[in-house]
Design a protein around this motif. Sequence first.
Motif, PDB file in Angstrom:
ATOM      1  N   SER A 152      19.210  50.080  62.316  1.00 37.25           N
ATOM      2  CA  SER A 152      19.176  50.690  63.646  1.00 37.25           C
ATOM      3  C   SER A 152      19.697  52.125  63.580  1.00 37.25           C
ATOM      4  CB  SER A 152      20.011  49.864  64.629  1.00 37.25           C
ATOM      5  OG  SER A 152      21.352  49.806  64.219  1.00 37.25           O
ATOM      6  N   GLU A 153      19.537  52.851  64.665  1.00 35.79           N
ATOM      7  CA  GLU A 153      19.950  54.254  64.707  1.00 35.79           C
ATOM      8  C   GLU A 153      21.440  54.404  64.408  1.00 35.79           C
ATOM      9  OE1 GLU A 153      19.763  58.099  67.764  1.00 35.79           O
ATOM     10  OE2 GLU A 153      18.818  56.186  68.292  1.00 35.79           O
ATOM     11  N   ILE A 154      22.238  53.477  64.953  1.00 36.37           N
ATOM     12  CA  ILE A 154      23.656  53.386  64.600  1.00 36.37           C
ATOM     13  C   ILE A 154      23.793  52.091  63.811  1.00 36.37           C
ATOM     14  CG2 ILE A 154      26.015  53.256  65.453  1.00 36.37           C
ATOM     15  CD1 ILE A 154      25.068  54.634  67.990  1.00 36.37           C
ATOM     16  N   ALA A 155      24.040  52.190  62.519  1.00 40.80           N
ATOM     17  CA  ALA A 155      23.964  51.026  61.637  1.00 40.80           C
ATOM     18  C   ALA A 155      25.188  50.123  61.741  1.00 40.80           C
ATOM     19  CB  ALA A 155      23.780  51.480  60.194  1.00 40.80           C
ATOM     20  N   PHE A 156      24.937  48.808  61.788  1.00 44.39           N
ATOM     21  CA  PHE A 156      25.978  47.793  61.701  1.00 44.39           C
ATOM     22  C   PHE A 156      25.561  46.778  60.653  1.00 44.39           C
ATOM     23  CE2 PHE A 156      26.723  49.551  65.882  1.00 44.39           C
ATOM     24  CZ  PHE A 156      28.114  49.594  65.963  1.00 44.39           C
ATOM     25  N   GLU A 157      26.547  46.251  59.934  1.00 43.44           N
ATOM     26  CA  GLU A 157      26.246  45.286  58.882  1.00 43.44           C
ATOM     27  C   GLU A 157      25.791  43.950  59.442  1.00 43.44           C
ATOM     28  OE1 GLU A 157      28.442  43.180  55.031  1.00 43.44           O
ATOM     29  OE2 GLU A 157      29.629  43.978  56.681  1.00 43.44           O
ATOM     30  N   SER A 158      26.339  43.583  60.600  1.00 40.97           N
ATOM     31  CA  SER A 158      26.089  42.244  61.124  1.00 40.97           C
ATOM     32  C   SER A 158      26.384  42.198  62.613  1.00 40.97           C
ATOM     33  CB  SER A 158      26.982  41.223  60.412  1.00 40.97           C
ATOM     34  OG  SER A 158      28.356  41.518  60.656  1.00 40.97           O
ATOM     35  N   LEU A 159      26.000  41.080  63.211  1.00 36.37           N
ATOM     36  CA  LEU A 159      26.323  40.839  64.612  1.00 36.37           C
ATOM     37  C   LEU A 159      27.839  40.736  64.782  1.00 36.37           C
ATOM     38  CD1 LEU A 159      24.818  40.448  67.279  1.00 36.37           C
ATOM     39  CD2 LEU A 159      24.730  37.996  66.806  1.00 36.37           C
ATOM     40  N   SER A 160      28.516  40.161  63.791  1.00 35.46           N
ATOM     41  CA  SER A 160      29.982  40.044  63.842  1.00 35.46           C
ATOM     42  C   SER A 160      30.640  41.415  63.862  1.00 35.46           C
ATOM     43  CB  SER A 160      30.499  39.243  62.642  1.00 35.46           C
ATOM     44  OG  SER A 160      30.080  37.904  62.718  1.00 35.46           O
ATOM     45  N   GLU A 161      30.134  42.335  63.041  1.00 39.06           N
ATOM     46  CA  GLU A 161      30.726  43.672  63.013  1.00 39.06           C
ATOM     47  C   GLU A 161      30.513  44.381  64.342  1.00 39.06           C
ATOM     48  OE1 GLU A 161      30.774  47.878  60.531  1.00 39.06           O
ATOM     49  OE2 GLU A 161      28.985  46.625  60.485  1.00 39.06           O
ATOM     50  N   LEU A 162      29.332  44.241  64.925  1.00 32.90           N
ATOM     51  CA  LEU A 162      29.045  44.861  66.214  1.00 32.90           C
ATOM     52  C   LEU A 162      29.984  44.311  67.288  1.00 32.90           C
ATOM     53  CD1 LEU A 162      27.333  46.637  68.096  1.00 32.90           C
ATOM     54  CD2 LEU A 162      25.695  44.733  68.257  1.00 32.90           C
ATOM     55  N   CYS A 163      30.155  42.988  67.306  1.00 28.29           N
ATOM     56  CA  CYS A 163      31.055  42.376  68.289  1.00 28.29           C
ATOM     57  C   CYS A 163      32.494  42.835  68.064  1.00 28.29           C
ATOM     58  CB  CYS A 163      30.972  40.854  68.206  1.00 28.29           C
ATOM     59  SG  CYS A 163      29.438  40.151  68.860  1.00 28.29           S
ATOM     60  N   GLY A 164      32.865  43.003  66.795  1.00 27.46           N
ATOM     61  CA  GLY A 164      34.213  43.453  66.486  1.00 27.46           C
ATOM     62  C   GLY A 164      34.475  44.859  66.969  1.00 27.46           C
ATOM     63  N   VAL A 165      33.523  45.748  66.756  1.00 26.94           N
ATOM     64  CA  VAL A 165      33.675  47.141  67.181  1.00 26.94           C
ATOM     65  C   VAL A 165      33.770  47.233  68.699  1.00 26.94           C
ATOM     66  CG1 VAL A 165      32.491  49.367  67.296  1.00 26.94           C
ATOM     67  CG2 VAL A 165      32.589  48.121  65.126  1.00 26.94           C
ATOM     68  N   CYS A 166      33.015  46.394  69.391  1.00 21.90           N
ATOM     69  CA  CYS A 166      33.013  46.419  70.862  1.00 21.90           C
ATOM     70  C   CYS A 166      34.091  45.532  71.472  1.00 21.90           C
ATOM     71  CB  CYS A 166      31.638  45.985  71.389  1.00 21.90           C
ATOM     72  SG  CYS A 166      30.308  47.105  70.950  1.00 21.90           S
ATOM     73  N   ASP A 167      34.868  44.845  70.624  1.00 25.91           N
ATOM     74  CA  ASP A 167      35.891  43.909  71.092  1.00 25.91           C
ATOM     75  C   ASP A 167      35.256  42.877  72.026  1.00 25.91           C
ATOM     76  OD1 ASP A 167      38.392  42.760  71.314  1.00 25.91           O
ATOM     77  OD2 ASP A 167      39.019  44.048  72.968  1.00 25.91           O
ATOM     78  N   ALA A 168      34.157  42.285  71.535  1.00 26.55           N
ATOM     79  CA  ALA A 168      33.396  41.348  72.353  1.00 26.55           C
ATOM     80  C   ALA A 168      33.571  39.899  71.922  1.00 26.55           C
ATOM     81  CB  ALA A 168      31.904  41.709  72.298  1.00 26.55           C
TER      82      ALA A 168
END
Length: 461
Positions: A152-168
Amino acid sequence: MTLATHTEEQISTFCAQLAPVERAFISHAALGYCALRRDDQWFLYSARLRLDSTMTVTPATFKTSTVIAGRIPIDTRSRSVRKAIEELLGTFAVTDASVQFEAEDNGSYSAYAVPLHRSGLDRSALAILKIRGGRGWEKVDREEIGWRLRGSEIAFESLSELCGVCDAGDEPGSLEIVAAPVTRILSTSTAKQNKATLMLSCSSELDVDACRLSYRVIQGSTVVHRDSVAGKRLNWRPEHGNCVATHDIDIPEGALVDCAVSYQGETHQQAWITDRSAVGNPRRAAFEPSDIELLAMQSMLRDEDDKNGRGFEVAVAWLFWMLGFNPAHLRNSKHHEDAPDILVECEGGFVVVECTIGQLKADKRSNLKARCVNVEKSLAATGNRDVLVLPLLVTRFSHEQVTADMEDAGKAGLHVLTRDDLLALMERTRQVNSPAAILAEWRTALEANRAATRSPQTLAT
């Protein structure tokens, strides 16, 4: 929306616990969320509503054709925390989108409240409420989503990493509400030679006179002094939107200070304050030339690249040894694949340890129970029927990440140590400990957790 009886009770319990300090969260609430696209609609994958009087909310958004995530402020000035929670059950608005938090098949939600964490160890949360909706996301192809996120335009390794960054959070189909302590022991507290300086903070929205600082001074494995000081006896000053106070106490050289801060009689946080230049524990002193300040050990307890968990198990065994236990790391050998990961002995009995680098899954719980039974049978057969055997499940995840599983662990009669607990135990290794006393702490916490989980199951509407 009509909620199941048990769900209504759990939400009410959580909100009642927060009522005395709810003012502290005005302008200090944020929702981290992650939603996935299905049938041209956004459905909530995971979310966390964080309430923290020291937090400054910085909005953030992320969006692809199939995933949206972000962090937004939640207004708790014109509505109560309970109202804010209720408005997230169903369909709610986020930045440039409308997200649906699906209910269970019976049209309701299930909830589990963890009021005022029962462990005596340091916690990053005062209370947690976990609300679960539909289970549809439990079978989501996380690997496929992770592969798409990498490109993606802003790269994340995984769904877990994305949730972690967003504190979700990172539990499919769930909303977690986390309330942080409103009064805390600050990390700037110090102990040096014969003096300890304890620093604490309290939300400026609250009455600081209702705070209390309590402490025990420990030398070796003996409590040599215990005392407390009321908030009204402390000199408070404003600092970064909070009130801060300092209290000095005289201590024997090399002593450990076990301190806690409470508000209106409810304990909010506990911490260990030590002279970091002094180590009174010979086991740690002998270990530290190989690992100064135990930095490598800390890394092993956190290392997400340790995919099979062997390094994590080794670090846990080292920690038990430094605490005065006698651990045997059995699963370090291919000849002991059906044995406990670690078998720990001390004067008070045995601890059967199962390690996991993730959630407290059913297979981990059942394996631990079975291995514990085997140890008990062997002891009974050799005339040691009355020896205590405590089952301990140790996870690399934080307490917040496994809150939903704690109830199942308690029902199964298993004590749990999370990464938070392990890091707090590392602080205790600066002094000589009584393994029997630690074992008694764990046993007491286990009994309290088992009692707390004897509650009615979620009822259908």
